[in-house]
Write a protein that holds these residues in place. Sequence first.
Motif, PDB file in Angstrom:
ATOM      1  N   MET A 192       1.006  -1.343  -0.004  1.00 56.88           N
ATOM      2  CA  MET A 192       0.182   0.252  -0.529  1.00 56.88           C
ATOM      3  C   MET A 192       1.307   1.153  -0.222  1.00 56.88           C
ATOM      4  SD  MET A 192      -3.436   0.225   2.262  1.00 56.88           S
ATOM      5  CE  MET A 192      -4.442   1.433   2.363  1.00 56.88           C
ATOM      6  N   SER A 193       0.261   2.191  -0.198  1.00 54.25           N
ATOM      7  CA  SER A 193       1.122   4.088  -1.174  1.00 54.25           C
ATOM      8  C   SER A 193       1.943   4.514   0.821  1.00 54.25           C
ATOM      9  CB  SER A 193       0.499   4.958  -1.488  1.00 54.25           C
ATOM     10  OG  SER A 193      -0.811   5.196  -0.223  1.00 54.25           O
ATOM     11  N   ASN A 194       2.703   4.911   0.359  1.00 49.88           N
ATOM     12  CA  ASN A 194       3.356   5.950   2.071  1.00 49.88           C
ATOM     13  C   ASN A 194       1.486   6.270   2.649  1.00 49.88           C
ATOM     14  OD1 ASN A 194       5.141   5.110   2.116  1.00 49.88           O
ATOM     15  ND2 ASN A 194       6.495   6.145   0.783  1.00 49.88           N
ATOM     16  N   TYR A 195       0.886   6.274   1.368  1.00 48.52           N
ATOM     17  CA  TYR A 195      -0.009   8.104   1.924  1.00 48.52           C
ATOM     18  C   TYR A 195      -1.336   7.261   3.137  1.00 48.52           C
ATOM     19  CZ  TYR A 195       0.383  11.355  -0.650  1.00 48.52           C
ATOM     20  OH  TYR A 195       1.051  12.401  -2.250  1.00 48.52           O
ATOM     21  N   THR A 196      -1.720   5.367   2.044  1.00 48.72           N
ATOM     22  CA  THR A 196      -2.165   4.924   3.403  1.00 48.72           C
ATOM     23  C   THR A 196      -1.334   4.289   4.475  1.00 48.72           C
ATOM     24  OG1 THR A 196      -1.724   3.022   1.931  1.00 48.72           O
ATOM     25  CG2 THR A 196      -3.931   4.137   1.350  1.00 48.72           C
ATOM     26  N   GLY A 197      -0.467   4.117   4.499  1.00 47.83           N
ATOM     27  CA  GLY A 197       0.805   3.633   5.561  1.00 47.83           C
ATOM     28  C   GLY A 197       0.508   4.611   6.581  1.00 47.83           C
ATOM     29  N   GLU A 198       0.589   5.955   6.356  1.00 49.92           N
ATOM     30  CA  GLU A 198       0.702   7.329   7.628  1.00 49.92           C
ATOM     31  C   GLU A 198      -0.387   7.663   8.195  1.00 49.92           C
ATOM     32  OE1 GLU A 198       2.397  11.370   7.859  1.00 49.92           O
ATOM     33  OE2 GLU A 198       2.682  10.333   6.260  1.00 49.92           O
ATOM     34  N   LYS A 199      -1.953   6.631   6.842  1.00 46.82           N
ATOM     35  CA  LYS A 199      -2.477   7.286   7.633  1.00 46.82           C
ATOM     36  C   LYS A 199      -3.230   6.669   8.480  1.00 46.82           C
ATOM     37  CE  LYS A 199      -8.235   7.123   6.252  1.00 46.82           C
ATOM     38  NZ  LYS A 199      -8.603   8.085   4.535  1.00 46.82           N
ATOM     39  N   GLU A 200      -2.973   5.336   8.686  1.00 51.70           N
ATOM     40  CA  GLU A 200      -3.191   3.995   9.592  1.00 51.70           C
ATOM     41  C   GLU A 200      -2.803   4.511  11.060  1.00 51.70           C
ATOM     42  OE1 GLU A 200      -2.297   0.337   6.459  1.00 51.70           O
ATOM     43  OE2 GLU A 200      -1.126   0.459   8.638  1.00 51.70           O
ATOM     44  N   ASN A 201      -1.858   5.417  10.826  1.00 54.52           N
ATOM     45  CA  ASN A 201      -1.154   5.717  12.546  1.00 54.52           C
ATOM     46  C   ASN A 201      -1.599   7.269  12.853  1.00 54.52           C
ATOM     47  OD1 ASN A 201       0.551   3.816  12.729  1.00 54.52           O
ATOM     48  ND2 ASN A 201       1.791   4.460  11.207  1.00 54.52           N
ATOM     49  N   LEU A 202      -2.420   7.303  11.656  1.00 53.22           N
ATOM     50  CA  LEU A 202      -3.406   9.011  11.900  1.00 53.22           C
ATOM     51  C   LEU A 202      -4.512   9.113  12.005  1.00 53.22           C
ATOM     52  CD1 LEU A 202      -0.679  11.473   9.916  1.00 53.22           C
ATOM     53  CD2 LEU A 202      -0.602  11.257  12.519  1.00 53.22           C
ATOM     54  N   THR A 203      -5.507  10.299  12.797  1.00 56.07           N
ATOM     55  CA  THR A 203      -6.674  10.335  13.194  1.00 56.07           C
ATOM     56  C   THR A 203      -7.166  10.507  11.042  1.00 56.07           C
ATOM     57  OG1 THR A 203      -6.803  12.641  13.428  1.00 56.07           O
ATOM     58  CG2 THR A 203      -6.779  10.713  15.011  1.00 56.07           C
ATOM     59  N   ASP A 204      -8.447  10.979  10.410  1.00 54.36           N
ATOM     60  CA  ASP A 204      -8.392  11.818   9.269  1.00 54.36           C
ATOM     61  C   ASP A 204      -8.195  12.739   9.122  1.00 54.36           C
ATOM     62  OD1 ASP A 204      -8.864   8.906   8.093  1.00 54.36           O
ATOM     63  OD2 ASP A 204     -11.145   9.226   8.564  1.00 54.36           O
ATOM     64  N   ASP A 205      -8.624  13.549  10.254  1.00 54.15           N
ATOM     65  CA  ASP A 205      -8.113  15.038  10.560  1.00 54.15           C
ATOM     66  C   ASP A 205      -6.683  15.156   9.716  1.00 54.15           C
ATOM     67  OD1 ASP A 205     -11.306  15.118  10.265  1.00 54.15           O
ATOM     68  OD2 ASP A 205     -11.205  15.532  12.726  1.00 54.15           O
ATOM     69  N   LEU A 206      -6.391  14.387  11.238  1.00 57.29           N
ATOM     70  CA  LEU A 206      -4.893  14.409  11.418  1.00 57.29           C
ATOM     71  C   LEU A 206      -3.950  14.358   9.692  1.00 57.29           C
ATOM     72  CD1 LEU A 206      -2.737  16.046  13.322  1.00 57.29           C
ATOM     73  CD2 LEU A 206      -2.593  13.409  13.650  1.00 57.29           C
ATOM     74  N   PHE A 207      -4.853  13.121   9.373  1.00 57.11           N
ATOM     75  CA  PHE A 207      -3.998  12.933   7.654  1.00 57.11           C
ATOM     76  C   PHE A 207      -4.614  14.296   6.818  1.00 57.11           C
ATOM     77  CE2 PHE A 207      -5.109  11.057   3.720  1.00 57.11           C
ATOM     78  CZ  PHE A 207      -3.274  10.276   3.552  1.00 57.11           C
ATOM     79  N   ILE A 208      -5.558  14.108   6.712  1.00 54.83           N
ATOM     80  CA  ILE A 208      -5.933  15.348   6.004  1.00 54.83           C
ATOM     81  C   ILE A 208      -5.270  16.227   6.480  1.00 54.83           C
ATOM     82  CG2 ILE A 208      -7.649  17.126   5.007  1.00 54.83           C
ATOM     83  CD1 ILE A 208      -7.443  13.886   3.554  1.00 54.83           C
ATOM     84  N   LYS A 209      -4.761  17.378   7.292  1.00 57.37           N
ATOM     85  CA  LYS A 209      -4.673  18.454   7.914  1.00 57.37           C
ATOM     86  C   LYS A 209      -2.422  18.052   7.356  1.00 57.37           C
ATOM     87  CE  LYS A 209      -3.668  21.533  12.261  1.00 57.37           C
ATOM     88  NZ  LYS A 209      -3.368  21.088  13.609  1.00 57.37           N
ATOM     89  N   ARG A 210      -2.205  17.361   7.726  1.00 63.23           N
ATOM     90  CA  ARG A 210      -0.868  16.802   7.895  1.00 63.23           C
ATOM     91  C   ARG A 210      -0.574  17.100   5.628  1.00 63.23           C
ATOM     92  NH1 ARG A 210       3.251  14.375   9.333  1.00 63.23           N
ATOM     93  NH2 ARG A 210       2.412  14.533  11.412  1.00 63.23           N
ATOM     94  N   LEU A 211      -1.540  16.596   4.944  1.00 61.47           N
ATOM     95  CA  LEU A 211      -1.524  16.552   3.796  1.00 61.47           C
ATOM     96  C   LEU A 211      -1.553  18.213   2.986  1.00 61.47           C
ATOM     97  CD1 LEU A 211      -3.866  13.151   1.933  1.00 61.47           C
ATOM     98  CD2 LEU A 211      -1.571  14.200   2.542  1.00 61.47           C
ATOM     99  N   HIS A 212      -2.445  19.077   3.213  1.00 67.40           N
ATOM    100  CA  HIS A 212      -2.720  20.331   3.375  1.00 67.40           C
ATOM    101  C   HIS A 212      -1.214  20.905   3.538  1.00 67.40           C
ATOM    102  CE1 HIS A 212      -7.164  19.706   3.437  1.00 67.40           C
ATOM    103  NE2 HIS A 212      -7.102  20.182   2.078  1.00 67.40           N
ATOM    104  N   GLN A 213      -0.842  20.501   5.056  1.00 65.32           N
ATOM    105  CA  GLN A 213       0.468  21.074   5.691  1.00 65.32           C
ATOM    106  C   GLN A 213       1.907  20.509   4.039  1.00 65.32           C
ATOM    107  OE1 GLN A 213       1.149  19.324   8.716  1.00 65.32           O
ATOM    108  NE2 GLN A 213       0.472  21.508  10.146  1.00 65.32           N
ATOM    109  N   ILE A 214       1.870  20.127   3.730  1.00 62.60           N
ATOM    110  CA  ILE A 214       2.676  19.505   2.860  1.00 62.60           C
ATOM    111  C   ILE A 214       1.864  20.535   1.527  1.00 62.60           C
ATOM    112  CG2 ILE A 214       2.938  17.810   1.028  1.00 62.60           C
ATOM    113  CD1 ILE A 214       2.789  16.066   3.481  1.00 62.60           C
TER     114      ILE A 214
END
Length: 470
Positions: free
Chosen positions: A1-23
């Motif tokens: 699975m991609s790094n996105y989903t791998g990281e999402k498993e360790n984050l909440t959905d909101d935090l994951f989206i926030k991290r993407l927007h920061q990038i």
Amino acid sequence: MSNYTGEKENLTDDLFIKRLHQIFDPISVPIIMVNKETEVVMINESFADYLGYPRSQILGKKVETVDPNTRFPYVIKNKQPEFAHKHKFINGHTALVHRIPVLDDDGEVVYGFGMVIFDDLRQLQQVLEKNKLLEGKLMIYQEELKSMRGAKYSWNSIIGNSVIMQDVKSIAAKAAKTDSNVLIVGESGTGKELFAHAIHNDSKRFDGPFIKINCAAIPKDLLESELFGYEEGAFTGAKKQGKVGKFELANGGTIFLDEIGDMPLDMQVKILRVLQEKEVERIGGNKTTPIDCRIIAATNRDLAERIKENEFREDLYYRLNVVNIEVPPLRLRKEDVEILTLKLMEKLSHSLGKYVSNITVDALDCLKTYNWPGNIRELENVVERAINMTDSETIEIQHLPTFIIAHNPNEQVEPTTLTSLRHAVDEVEKATILKCLKAVNYNKLKAAKILGISRTSLYEKIEKFKIDAE
């Protein structure tokens, strides 16, 4: 699975989206990400502004509700990316976009990633037109550079249908296909430089520089700096930035050393070193520069005699004389006088701005009878004078110089006497050649040197007088 989903498993959905927007928010390129149901999970500020909606009104919605023309459902279904696809948005903008499906380890789509690579095709058109203009200017500059540092003449520039000229052109054309050094010999005005240009233009180096230098025209104390260049401060008066020599300029192409028979002996040694080592060293420098250039040399001197007189190095002669091309004088190919005259009339009429297209038979006969010690260069001068003298479109015999008219066969008082005289001269010439050939055991090279004529001229006379020279 991609790094996105791998990281999402360790984050909440909101935090994951926030991290993407920061990038992706700091990036000025419009970027969007949707899930496999085509719901927008991330869109950066640049893309939201481009669409004309607040980001809060886009996130979580299906992308087709925001942009009915979207092709994300098609891309996700077919699992095939689209690159530089022309797309018209609902707000009227037309852009080029990438749409890329992101797959997991099982080959299933988990996200769709999109970005706008050019958000205004009108601007793209302007860029393309500007680029086309720049390419056009570049081509013009390249042509100008080629005219300054390139060969101007081809085989078509060398005029002559005589057998002897066709043979010489055939040898030169074969030499052009190799990378060997060439030595062109012949009298002044025979067109040696034309052959040098044509050989370069027909060689594999045709798109490289063609650098020419007249070894007899440059003072001895300047010749070295012209050929090899110099470093800054190498001598009094040297340019601050130094100077690139002709050999370096010719790298990847051809250098034409005209009148090499007049090159000083000390310079001949340095040319020999360049031929052997394939590198040059600037005056005042302490490093060598490798070069890759072909040498074509030309001379109107008898280099064999110059070697005997210790005026030319024998080792350099053999290095240069890999392919020898002997350009015949005009007196040995008088059948070419007519076509040369017509071509020169066309050329000179254009440059002089005076249309002269005809020449009388008598005038042409005069030109054919004359021996042309100055060769084609002299013929060109005579034709130019005649064009200036005529008041019509025709060159007549009275428009030629007096010394040319004197050779007109129609001016001879007694044609029979003339024939007898010519016959007598031919008999003496034939006897002399035969005697010389016998003396050297029919060695034609030795005979030509003793008689003071070229090998080509000797062969012509042997054929003319039907001498058995075997």
